[in-house]
Design an enzyme around this catalytic site. Structure first.
Site, PDB file in Angstrom:
ATOM      1  N   ASN A 272      39.689  26.262  47.518  1.00 55.97           N
ATOM      2  CA  ASN A 272      38.776  25.312  47.642  1.00 55.97           C
ATOM      3  C   ASN A 272      37.558  26.130  46.950  1.00 55.97           C
ATOM      4  O   ASN A 272      36.832  26.915  47.449  1.00 55.97           O
ATOM      5  CB  ASN A 272      38.445  25.114  49.002  1.00 55.97           C
TER       6      ASN A 272
ATOM      7  N   LYS B 263      34.716  24.837  46.410  1.00 58.09           N
ATOM      8  CA  LYS B 263      33.501  24.219  46.821  1.00 58.09           C
ATOM      9  C   LYS B 263      32.610  23.941  45.602  1.00 58.09           C
ATOM     10  O   LYS B 263      33.137  23.466  44.612  1.00 58.09           O
ATOM     11  CB  LYS B 263      32.978  25.241  47.727  1.00 58.09           C
TER      12      LYS B 263
ATOM     13  N   HIS C 209      35.896  18.041  55.239  1.00 53.85           N
ATOM     14  CA  HIS C 209      35.708  19.408  55.412  1.00 53.85           C
ATOM     15  C   HIS C 209      34.500  19.747  56.134  1.00 53.85           C
ATOM     16  O   HIS C 209      33.490  18.521  56.051  1.00 53.85           O
ATOM     17  CB  HIS C 209      35.544  20.051  53.979  1.00 53.85           C
TER      18      HIS C 209
ATOM     19  N   GLU D 123      32.011  21.127  55.888  1.00 49.41           N
ATOM     20  CA  GLU D 123      30.500  21.096  55.046  1.00 49.41           C
ATOM     21  C   GLU D 123      30.161  19.593  54.504  1.00 49.41           C
ATOM     22  O   GLU D 123      28.925  19.226  54.228  1.00 49.41           O
ATOM     23  CB  GLU D 123      30.752  21.940  53.658  1.00 49.41           C
TER      24      GLU D 123
ATOM     25  N   GLU E 223      40.248  24.850  60.374  1.00 46.26           N
ATOM     26  CA  GLU E 223      39.629  25.833  60.128  1.00 46.26           C
ATOM     27  C   GLU E 223      38.238  26.097  61.119  1.00 46.26           C
ATOM     28  O   GLU E 223      37.455  25.095  61.213  1.00 46.26           O
ATOM     29  CB  GLU E 223      38.720  25.520  58.648  1.00 46.26           C
TER      30      GLU E 223
ATOM     31  N   GLY F 139      33.675  31.590  55.598  1.00 45.44           N
ATOM     32  CA  GLY F 139      32.625  32.449  54.648  1.00 45.44           C
ATOM     33  C   GLY F 139      31.749  33.419  55.492  1.00 45.44           C
ATOM     34  O   GLY F 139      30.997  33.827  55.066  1.00 45.44           O
TER      35      GLY F 139
ATOM     36  N   SER G 291      37.907  32.268  56.038  1.00 43.34           N
ATOM     37  CA  SER G 291      37.954  33.789  55.767  1.00 43.34           C
ATOM     38  C   SER G 291      39.339  34.600  55.712  1.00 43.34           C
ATOM     39  O   SER G 291      39.545  35.702  56.024  1.00 43.34           O
ATOM     40  CB  SER G 291      37.137  34.694  56.921  1.00 43.34           C
TER      41      SER G 291
HETATM   42  P1  PGA Z   1      36.249  30.704  53.142  1.00 40.87           P
HETATM   43  O1  PGA Z   1      36.112  29.057  53.326  1.00 40.87           O
HETATM   44  O2  PGA Z   1      37.632  31.109  53.084  1.00 40.87           O
HETATM   45  O3  PGA Z   1      35.431  31.279  52.347  1.00 40.87           O
HETATM   46  O4  PGA Z   1      35.895  31.174  54.547  1.00 40.87           O
HETATM   47  C1  PGA Z   1      37.498  28.498  53.799  1.00 40.87           C
HETATM   48  C2  PGA Z   1      36.963  26.967  53.532  1.00 40.87           C
HETATM   49  O5  PGA Z   1      35.559  26.615  53.814  1.00 40.87           O
HETATM   50  O6  PGA Z   1      37.732  25.818  53.183  1.00 40.87           O
END
Ligand code: PGA
Length: 248
Positions: free
Chosen positions: A9, A11, A96, A98, A165, A171, A210
């Protein structure tokens, strides 16, 4: 068991030249040493067509990070599932965290986009996960079960994928314990089975938050983990490929 899916992803990251370069590096590495899993890269809308072209014939699929619930119409600034399909996407991430916190998508909206993805023939990765406050209150299972009930549409098994997640792991470099990941995946499997019967038992459940080369092997070996949704580490070809190589 189907092969695990490692989905990147990106983003809101990636301009044309560096994005195509990153995709090209992944393509070359995959050709030289095919990973033991399926790979999907989800760049921003602007790069879906470019990456679909770069990845043509490579076995690496390209997806998107959201779509509108309607196929076309007066929806300024939005992109529909048939448009993604037309640009070369084969899948789309929906709901997601976000998108739930920034534009404020709710379960019914996520479910509608998942239905639109299905109508367009796209694989759908529906996101679920709890916040830190919800986990600290011991509500993680109830929260995720409610998200599944609200955002996973009918007819999901077959080309639907769930991505679990924990929001607090995204992140941050923090990950849940192995036991916590296994417990959440077992709960999600149970909920899918209760709703969809035997076909619910085959819906892949990705872990995300992560995931990196140093923890991928352990996470991917846990029961009911069908792959990983990778954010930050998917922007570094070496790291993304190391995670893919760790697939069970
Ligand atoms: P990350 O993000 O691997 O940077 O923690 C995962 C995601 O939000 O899909």
């Amino acid at each position: 068991m189907p092969r695990q899916l490692i989905a990147g992803n990106w983003k809101m990251n990636g301009l044309t030249v560096p994005g195509a370069r990153l995709a090209g590096a992944i393509r070359e590495a995959v050709a030289a040493a095919p990973p033991p899993c399926d790979l999907l890269i989800c760049p921003p809308f602007t790069l879906v067509g470019t990456l679909a072209h770069v990845m043509l014939g490579s076995g690496v699929a390209v997806g998107a990070q959201d779509c509108h619930a309607k196929p076309a119409g007066a929806h300024t600034g939005d992109v529909s599932a048939p448009m993604l399909k037309d640009a070369g996407a084969t899948a789309v991430i929906l709901g997601h965290s976000e998108r739930r916190t920034e534009p404020g998508e709710r379960e019914a909206a996520v479910r509608a986009t998942a239905g639109a993805g299905r109508a367009a023939g796209l694989g759908r990765i529906v996101w679920v996960g709890e916040t830190l406050a919800e986990r600290e209150a011991g509500r993680q299972e109830a929260v995720v079960a409610a998200q599944l009930a609200g955002s996973v549409p009918e007819g999901f098994p077959g080309s639907g994928v769930v991505a679990y997640e924990p929001v607090w792991a995204i992140g941050t470099g923090r990950t849940p314990t192995e036991a916590d990941i296994a417990a959440m995946h077992a709960m999600i499997r149970r909920v899918l089975g209760e709703r969809f019967g035997a076909t619910g038992g085959r819906v892949p459940i990705l872990y995300g938050g992560s995931v990196k080369p140093s923890n991928a092997e352990t996470i991917l070996a846990l029961p009911e983990v069908g792959g990983a949704l990778v954010g930050g580490a998917s922007l570094v070809a070496e790291d993304f490929l190391a995670i893919a190589a760790a697939a069970a």
